[in-house]
Design a protein around this motif. Structure first.
Motif, PDB file in Angstrom:
ATOM      1  N   ARG A 207       0.837  -1.256   0.016  1.00  0.00           N
ATOM      2  CA  ARG A 207       0.103  -0.079  -0.162  1.00  0.00           C
ATOM      3  C   ARG A 207       0.913   1.254  -0.008  1.00  0.00           C
ATOM      4  O   ARG A 207       0.598   2.233  -0.632  1.00  0.00           O
ATOM      5  N   PRO A 208       1.822   1.375   0.793  1.00  0.00           N
ATOM      6  CA  PRO A 208       2.528   2.825   0.641  1.00  0.00           C
ATOM      7  C   PRO A 208       3.245   3.025  -0.483  1.00  0.00           C
ATOM      8  O   PRO A 208       2.955   4.212  -1.020  1.00  0.00           O
ATOM      9  N   ALA A 211       0.361   4.400  -2.620  1.00  0.00           N
ATOM     10  CA  ALA A 211       0.158   5.778  -1.997  1.00  0.00           C
ATOM     11  C   ALA A 211       0.943   6.859  -2.518  1.00  0.00           C
ATOM     12  O   ALA A 211       0.746   7.874  -2.872  1.00  0.00           O
ATOM     13  N   THR A 215       0.148   9.573  -5.252  1.00  0.00           N
ATOM     14  CA  THR A 215       0.183  11.151  -4.965  1.00  0.00           C
ATOM     15  C   THR A 215       0.947  11.644  -6.159  1.00  0.00           C
ATOM     16  O   THR A 215       0.576  12.978  -6.427  1.00  0.00           O
ATOM     17  N   VAL A 272      -4.990  17.070  -0.096  1.00  0.00           N
ATOM     18  CA  VAL A 272      -4.849  15.599  -0.415  1.00  0.00           C
ATOM     19  C   VAL A 272      -3.395  15.397   0.042  1.00  0.00           C
ATOM     20  O   VAL A 272      -3.003  14.064   0.745  1.00  0.00           O
ATOM     21  N   LEU A 275      -3.158  15.181   3.824  1.00  0.00           N
ATOM     22  CA  LEU A 275      -3.536  13.701   4.577  1.00  0.00           C
ATOM     23  C   LEU A 275      -2.686  12.535   4.080  1.00  0.00           C
ATOM     24  O   LEU A 275      -2.610  11.562   4.955  1.00  0.00           O
ATOM     25  N   LEU A 276      -2.109  12.588   2.981  1.00  0.00           N
ATOM     26  CA  LEU A 276      -1.291  11.463   2.348  1.00  0.00           C
ATOM     27  C   LEU A 276       0.185  11.501   2.700  1.00  0.00           C
ATOM     28  O   LEU A 276       0.733  10.672   2.454  1.00  0.00           O
ATOM     29  N   GLN A 277       0.361  12.806   3.465  1.00  0.00           N
ATOM     30  CA  GLN A 277       1.887  12.835   3.339  1.00  0.00           C
ATOM     31  C   GLN A 277       2.565  11.686   4.038  1.00  0.00           C
ATOM     32  O   GLN A 277       3.679  11.322   3.286  1.00  0.00           O
ATOM     33  N   ARG A 278       2.109  11.156   5.098  1.00  0.00           N
ATOM     34  CA  ARG A 278       3.085  10.067   5.915  1.00  0.00           C
ATOM     35  C   ARG A 278       3.199   8.904   4.854  1.00  0.00           C
ATOM     36  O   ARG A 278       4.185   8.141   5.047  1.00  0.00           O
ATOM     37  N   TYR A 279       2.094   8.500   4.083  1.00  0.00           N
ATOM     38  CA  TYR A 279       2.176   7.499   3.244  1.00  0.00           C
ATOM     39  C   TYR A 279       3.240   7.864   2.037  1.00  0.00           C
ATOM     40  O   TYR A 279       3.901   6.872   1.855  1.00  0.00           O
ATOM     41  N   ILE A 280       3.346   9.014   1.561  1.00  0.00           N
ATOM     42  CA  ILE A 280       4.466   9.319   0.703  1.00  0.00           C
ATOM     43  C   ILE A 280       5.611   9.018   1.388  1.00  0.00           C
ATOM     44  O   ILE A 280       6.682   8.522   0.570  1.00  0.00           O
TER      45      ILE A 280
END
Lengths: 291, 311, 421
Positions: A207-208, A211, A215, A272, A275-280
């Motif tokens: 998943r990461p 993501a 992004t 976006v 919210l998604l920064q940590r996944y990036i």
């Protein structure tokens, strides 16, 4: 200059006071840099909420004396620039492009990384090679091609040609090369083929990286300019960036409206992003984009 | 390419089966890439051999004339120089800034997420928006621009940042836009790299008496980031080659583009897509440019050993 | 300064709402009126800065019953977009062009419109019709006449004790005297004048870009002398540079950033509204013994794409709008920005052009007007010339050496297009 933060740290002595001073200095530098980095955002909001006279006045006002929220209303009611519709288009295009790119590139990346095939290397280099070809180099033939398919001014034309990202494919391949083989082997033992192994074992454990790539692709799609400008010929297929450009290239420039529009165009993306920064970050760490 | 076993003998059927699966996974992507990248590319090469004014199906074959014309064009040659200068500025600057940011942010004990977000946030902005802010608000040439306001506090005259060629202030504008937009992204790559440096290396270094700070950076951190550095530099160079958006949005006007700070893509855009629409000449320039990019990238990855790790 | 839009908002909130709703639903707001039958035609315009223009052209299209005409209002780099679109069949049927360019004509991308104008040819302003004519055939119908001119603030000149300049040297002097710290003397565009002035200084020196015989028109020592003087404007720091709006917009002039500005007649209504009587108009002043005032004139024209599936219908529409419907033509030229109608008969009738500065502009346009862009002056020539002019003005490059290179390149380009003809 920020590389110096490392150097300005006190290296000559273990003296606690000096170490602490060094840390404080680094913090001050960081805060100063952070402030610099935030200035453009501040300007977007300041100019967007100011009246035209305040923007162009000789004396600098740090913030409009009275925020002109009417600028926002004016923007969305401007008959010359359908901003609301443009934002909708951008969202549609960005979401579709991201979904399509992730699907196509991850499959291809997995195939290149994990399925032994005689010509896999040749295919990989053929993909990698396109990374070096700037889009503008093939711009005219691409435009003619898309138009001969009858896709000008359609969402299809705006989306489909951009789905084949060599960069995304490259990242997925690098990531899958490092994917723990044991997991797949177990699946293979269970009699799953490539296809089912991919969907049941590989994707859920990746998943990461999805993501992270998602992004990056989303941002690229949201921000792309030249292609939508030429393919999206009707006002009904304008994207946010194209709508923005109408303010700058016109004979007259409407500064406050321009800055409101610019702000409106980055807000969805910033959300976006935050919210998604940590996944990036996690995705980049595991994906091997940087390997 | 790790394809162990592919050299070993396998039953025929299994190999065919694999080929089938390979193309199931890779086929759709490759087909699209071929149609939307390779076909236009081939078409460009074809056009470059013709006198193709205002047409994509030319009939007037001219051989290599377009190539000699392009190479003999002082404006095109100077655009290559512009590009070289830009790369020489932007690659080291972005590299240093993003590495510095990563090192500083990485060591923070608090507010790390905040600072990381602040530096990363600009990566979400478009060149269109950034160029607009830079051109119209920060670096406009009149009294209400931010930069000139600050200068005014110190009693200095307003500077026409984008229009003055002596000194060439426009470079400051162009380079800072890209720095602002990109540094955060590469900072994250470095942060990821830093996470992977084994702690025991630092412990060992401390035992050996290495002082924290510069020495540790020089002998431990920097070498450990080698792979990341190579990738970052490669991405930066490829990105610099593709520079178009900020130049175009900062410096073009309704009638055209000034003769300075005009990188090859911008020059070709005007040659091939402007009213002149000399597609043959523009394509020849594009092919020359693509060849230069390919050579530089290949040489760079050979020298830096990109991909060696995969063997 | 962009009061235009806000005003419109106040005046036509209902219209604005309709527009926003229409586009929000993804429908074509430029759709022609109901009841029109016949083929669907797509008509392109570049984005006009003056409020109301878009609504006006939609109104004209809606009034046409023989075809369903849809308006495309194109922002951004218009010439680039039309050039690309003309390569495909998904481009416009009818389009507005600053050309059409010689290569578009010779490449068969636009339709011959000679028979549309044959009865009224003499009624068109010849100075704008000529660059649309090649080998005796007409390839575009002029929609209006755009005159470029110099605006100056009377009060600022008075305060500085400067008279309206009557020669290039006086212009340079005046600009220097009018520059005081934050207010500059002269605005010639953000690049220092190369793209806005273009061939104008050559005309002022009594020369031209292209001779009547189709040769380079400035292979003459006078050209280098005149162009060389322009560097003094830059060296004296008299030029406004880096304004948020460019020369075509009167913004910088209205904000008091400059005492004089090179712009166009289209800006006159806005200037008069904000400055009242406190401004004057001038042609570009002459230079040298054979010099004369220069008034560059251009025209947006209506052209028909050769790729159109409905060429005849498109031609019929162009004839209806730009030949027959003089009421629309008058409205288009005079009601929004300010332009001289392309037809002499309409220009003579226009009351708004009979008094004040507008009348003065009409007078010197008639007297000194010359085509800003001769048809033979193709984009490659323009690029190499403007590059040289830019280097002369800002870099102080040697005008003689720069011009020698331009003459060589433009000469080759002129030979190419003649050979192709």
């Amino acid at each position: 200059m920020p590389a110096k933060t490392e150097r300005t740290a006190p290296v000559r002595t273990a003296d606690d006071a000096l170490v602490r001073a060094g840390r404080a200095l680094r913090l001050v530098l960081l805060i100063a840099l952070a402030a610099l980095f935030l200035i453009p955002f501040y300007l977007l909001v300041r100019n967007g909420l100011a009246s035209e006279e305040e923007i162009t006045s000789a004396g600098w006002t740090f913030f409009p004396s009275r925020p002109h929220w009417s600028n926002v209303r004016e923007l969305f009611a401007d008959p010359d620039v359908p901003m609301a519709h443009a934002l909708l288009n951008s969202s549609l295009i960005a979401v579709a492009t991201t979904a399509g790119t992730l699907l196509l590139a991850s499959l291809a990346g997995y195939g290149l990384a994990r399925i032994p095939y005689r010509h896999a290397n040749a295919v990989f280099y053929a993909v990698l090679g396109t990374l070096m070809v700037p889009a503008a180099v093939t711009f005219v033939p691409s435009f003619v091609l898309v138009s001969s398919l009858g896709w000008v001014s359609t969402l299809r034309g705006l989306i489909v040609p951009t789905l084949f990202s060599a960069f995304a494919c490259f990242v997925f391949r690098q990531y899958f090369l490092g994917f723990p083989r044991e997991l797949e082997d177990a699946a293979q033992v269970d009699g799953l083929g490539y296809w089912r192994t991919y969907w049941r074992v590989v994707v859920p454990n990746s998943r990461p990286v999805f993501a992270a790539v998602g992004t990056i692709v989303f941002i690229g799609a949201w921000n792309s300019f030249l292609w939508p400008l030429v393919i999206g010929q009707g006002r009904s297929s304008w994207t946010a960036q194209v709508a923005l450009s109408t303010f700058t290239t016109a004979q007259t420039i409407n500064l406050h409206e321009l800055f409101v529009a610019a702000t409106a165009s980055i807000i969805p993306l910033l959300l976006v992003f935050l919210l998604l920064q940590r996944y990036i970050v996690a995705g980049v760490e595991r994906s091997g984009i940087d390997d | 390419m790790s394809a162990p076993g592919s050299t070993r003998r396998r039953p025929r059927g299994r190999e065919r089966n694999r080929a089938l699966w390979f193309w199931t996974f890779v086929g759709p992507f490759v087909a699209g890439l071929a149609l939307f990248t390779y076909v236009p590319l081939a078409w460009s090469v074809y056009l470059s051999l013709f006198d193709a004014h205002n047409t994509v199906s030319p009939t007037d074959f001219v051989g290599l004339d377009n190539y000699t014309a392009m190479l003999g064009d002082p404006a095109f040659r100077s655009s290559l120089v512009t590009f070289a200068v830009f790369t020489a500025f932007i690659v080291p600057a972005t590299y240093a800034l993003s590495l510095g940011l990563a090192l500083a942010v990485n060591r923070l004990r608090f507010a790390q997420a905040f600072f990381r977000s602040v530096f990363f946030l600009p990566s979400a902005c478009s060149y269109v928006v950034a160029a607009m802010v830079w051109k119209l608000s920060v670096f406009n040439g009149v009294r209400f621009g931010l930069a000139n306001t600050v200068l005014g506090w110190f009693g200095a005259e307003p500077v026409a940042w984008l229009a003055s060629t002596d000194p060439p202030w426009y470079w400051l504008v162009i380079v800072t836009v890209r720095l602002w937009l990109q540094a955060g992204f590469y900072m994250v790559l470095f942060l990821a790299g830093l996470q992977r440096v084994p702690v025991r290396l630092y412990e060992a270094a401390a035992l050996d008496g290495a002082r924290p700070g510069w020495q540790t950076f020089r002998h431990i951190t920097f070498p450990a980031l080698r792979a990341t550095s190579v990738a970052v530099v490669l991405l930066l160079v490829v990105g610099a080659f593709q520079a178009f958006d900020e130049f175009y949005n900062l410096l073009s006007d309704s009638r055209g583009y000034p003769p300075y700070a005009r990188p090859p893509l911008v020059y070709l855009y005007y040659t091939a897509l402007g009213q002149g629409q000399d597609l043959g000449l523009g394509s020849a320039g594009a092919v020359i440019l693509a060849l230069i990019i390919a050579v530089v990238t290949v040489v760079q990855s050979r020298v830096s050993g990109l991909g060696r790790k995969e063997e | 300064m962009p009061i235009s839009r806000r005003q419109l908002m106040a005046g036509g909130a209902g219209l604005a709402l309709t527009g926003a709703l229409g586009s929000a639903c993804g429908s074509h707001t430029g759709r022609g009126g109901g009841g029109s039958s016949g083929p669907r035609l797509s008509q392109w315009y570049h984005q006009y800065g003056e409020a109301g223009t878009r609504q006006a052209v939609i109104r004209y299209a809606a009034a046409y019953k023989e075809a369903d005409v849809r308006i495309e209002w194109r922002p951004g780099n218009y010439d680039q977009q039309t050039a690309a679109a003309l390569l495909t069949s998904s481009g416009p049927d009818v389009f507005e062009a600053s050309g059409p360019t010689l290569d578009q004509i010779q490449g068969g991308q636009v339709v011959d419109l000679t028979d549309l104008v044959k009865d009224v040819k003499d009624d068109f302003s010849q100075v704008v019709l000529a660059p649309k004519t090649h080998d005796g055939r007409v390839w575009g119908i002029p929609q209006l006449v755009d005159t470029q001119l110099l605006y100056y603030r009377k009060s600022m000149l008075r305060d500085a004790g400067v008279r309206p300049p009557g020669s290039l040297d006086e212009l340079i002097d005046a600009a220097r005297k009018l520059s005081t710290g934050k207010v500059k003397g002269l605005f010639l565009g953000n690049d220092g004048g190369a793209s806005a002035l273009d061939g104008t200084p050559l005309y002022a020196a009594g020369l031209g870009l292209v001779t009547d015989g189709g040769e380079v028109g400035f292979d003459d020592p006078a050209a280098a002398r005149t162009l060389g003087k322009l560097h003094r404007l830059y060296a004296d720091k008299s030029l406004l540079l880096g304004a948020p709006t460019d020369w075509a917009d009167p913004g910088a002039f209205l904000q008091g950033l400059t005492a004089m500005q090179w712009s166009g007649l289209w800006a006159l209504p806005r200037i008069r509204k904000e400055l009242g009587d406190d401004f004057g108009v001038l042609p570009f002043p002459p230079d040298g013994p054979s010099g004369r005032p220069a008034v560059p004139v251009g025209a947006w024209t209506a052209a028909v794409s050769a790729r159109s599936e409905h060429r005849e219908a498109a031609k019929a529409f162009v004839k209806w709008l730009w030949i027959d419907r003089t009421d629309h033509q008058e409205d288009f030229a005079l009601s929004y920005g300010f332009h001289v109608p392309a037809r002499n008969s309409l220009a003579a009738k226009a009351d708004r052009l009979k008094t004040g500065p507008a009348a003065e502009v009409v007078r010197f346009t008639k007297e000194y007007g010359g085509a800003a862009q001769p048809l033979l002056w193709t984009p490659p020539s323009r690029t190499v010339y403007q590059d040289a002019l830019n280097r002369v003005i800002k870099g102080g490059a040697d005008p003689e050496a720069e011009l020698r290179a331009v003459v060589r390149k433009a000469g080759a380009e002129l030979r190419r297009v003649r050979k192709r003809a």
